[in-house]
Write a protein that holds these residues in place. Structure first.
Motif, PDB file in Angstrom:
ATOM      1  N   ALA A   8      -5.109  36.068 -18.849  1.00 48.41           N
ATOM      2  CA  ALA A   8      -4.924  36.997 -19.966  1.00 48.41           C
ATOM      3  C   ALA A   8      -3.521  37.619 -19.924  1.00 48.41           C
ATOM      4  O   ALA A   8      -2.841  37.724 -20.948  1.00 48.41           O
ATOM      5  N   ARG A   9      -3.101  38.020 -18.735  1.00 54.02           N
ATOM      6  CA  ARG A   9      -1.755  38.604 -18.600  1.00 54.02           C
ATOM      7  C   ARG A   9      -0.673  37.573 -18.921  1.00 54.02           C
ATOM      8  O   ARG A   9       0.316  37.875 -19.577  1.00 54.02           O
ATOM      9  N   TRP A  10      -0.872  36.362 -18.419  1.00 50.36           N
ATOM     10  CA  TRP A  10       0.089  35.285 -18.694  1.00 50.36           C
ATOM     11  C   TRP A  10       0.157  34.999 -20.196  1.00 50.36           C
ATOM     12  O   TRP A  10       1.236  34.837 -20.754  1.00 50.36           O
ATOM     13  N   SER A  11      -0.960  34.988 -20.861  1.00 54.32           N
ATOM     14  CA  SER A  11      -0.998  34.745 -22.311  1.00 54.32           C
ATOM     15  C   SER A  11      -0.274  35.845 -23.072  1.00 54.32           C
ATOM     16  O   SER A  11       0.470  35.572 -24.021  1.00 54.32           O
ATOM     17  N   ARG A  12      -0.488  37.103 -22.670  1.00 53.08           N
ATOM     18  CA  ARG A  12       0.219  38.222 -23.317  1.00 53.08           C
ATOM     19  C   ARG A  12       1.718  38.114 -23.108  1.00 53.08           C
ATOM     20  O   ARG A  12       2.506  38.322 -24.033  1.00 53.08           O
ATOM     21  N   LEU A  13       2.140  37.794 -21.874  1.00 50.34           N
ATOM     22  CA  LEU A  13       3.559  37.669 -21.570  1.00 50.34           C
ATOM     23  C   LEU A  13       4.210  36.559 -22.389  1.00 50.34           C
ATOM     24  O   LEU A  13       5.273  36.754 -22.984  1.00 50.34           O
ATOM     25  N   THR A  14       3.572  35.404 -22.446  1.00 46.51           N
ATOM     26  CA  THR A  14       4.168  34.295 -23.204  1.00 46.51           C
ATOM     27  C   THR A  14       4.197  34.600 -24.697  1.00 46.51           C
ATOM     28  O   THR A  14       5.140  34.219 -25.390  1.00 46.51           O
ATOM     29  N   ALA A  15       3.197  35.321 -25.192  1.00 43.64           N
ATOM     30  CA  ALA A  15       3.202  35.721 -26.606  1.00 43.64           C
ATOM     31  C   ALA A  15       4.347  36.694 -26.888  1.00 43.64           C
ATOM     32  O   ALA A  15       5.009  36.601 -27.924  1.00 43.64           O
ATOM     33  N   GLN A  16       4.580  37.617 -25.962  1.00 40.86           N
ATOM     34  CA  GLN A  16       5.678  38.564 -26.142  1.00 40.86           C
ATOM     35  C   GLN A  16       7.027  37.858 -26.098  1.00 40.86           C
ATOM     36  O   GLN A  16       7.932  38.174 -26.855  1.00 40.86           O
TER      37      GLN A  16
END
Length: 156
Positions: A8-16
Motif C-alpha cells: 500500500a505504501r509503495w503504491s501511494r509513493l509510485t502514484a505520487q
C-alpha cells in the motif's frame, strides 16, 4: 510491517511520483530539441563549412553529400520545434531517433575506438542520451504538457 502495508505504501509513493511524468517528458522534449536546433543553426550559419563536412568528413549512406547536408539542416531546424511544442511527438521523435543513428554511423570520428566498443564505452555519449530520450518519447508520447494533449482533448 506486513506485506499488505508495504504494498500500500509503495503504491501511494509510485502514484505520487507519477505526477512528475509530464514534466519529465517536457524536459526530454526541450533538451533534445535544443540540441538538434543548435546543430541546425550551426549548419545554417556556415553553409560552406557544412558542405565541406558532408563532402569530406561525414559518410552518409545512400545520399549525395549536398542532398544530405540540405536534409540535415532542415531536419535540425524544423523538427525540434514540433518536438519542443509536443506536436506529432511520437512520429517526430521516431524520425529524430533514426536521424540520430544515421548521424552517429555517418561520422566515424565520434567512435574512435570502434562503433561497438564506443556503444558500450564512453564514445558519443550525447547521442546515446538523446537516443534514449527520443525512444522514451516514441514509447510514451509527449505527455499532458503538449500540443498533442491539447489536440487530443479537443477532438475527443
Amino acid at each position: 510491517m506486513n506485506t499488505t502495508v508495504a504494498i500500500a505504501r509503495w503504491s501511494r509513493l509510485t502514484a505520487q511520483l507519477a505526477v512528475l511524468t509530464p514534466l519529465a517528458l517536457l524536459l526530454f522534449r526541450v533538451f533534445v530539441a535544443l540540441a538538434f536546433w543548435r546543430a541546425g543553426t550551426v549548419k545554417w550559419d556556415d553553409p560552406s563549412g557544412t558542405a565541406y563536412l558532408f563532402d569530406n568528413e561525414y559518410q552518409v549512406p545512400l545520399l549525395a553529400p549536398a542532398l544530405a547536408a540540405t536534409l540535415a539542416t532542415w531536419t535540425e531546424l524544423v523538427l525540434p520545434w514540433f518536438l519542443a511544442l509536443g506536436l506529432g511527438t511520437r512520429v517526430v521523435a521516431a524520425v529524430l531517433f533514426v536521424y540520430n543513428i544515421v548521424a552517429v554511423v555517418s561520422y566515424p570520428a565520434l567512435w574512435p575506438n570502434g562503433l561497438w566498443a564506443g556503444l558500450i564505452g564512453g564514445d558519443f555519449n550525447d547521442h546515446k542520451a538523446w537516443g534514449l530520450m527520443l525512444l522514451a518519447l516514441v514509447a510514451l508520447g509527449a505527455g499532458r504538457i503538449s500540443l498533442d494533449a491539447v489536440v487530443s482533448r479537443r477532438f475527443r
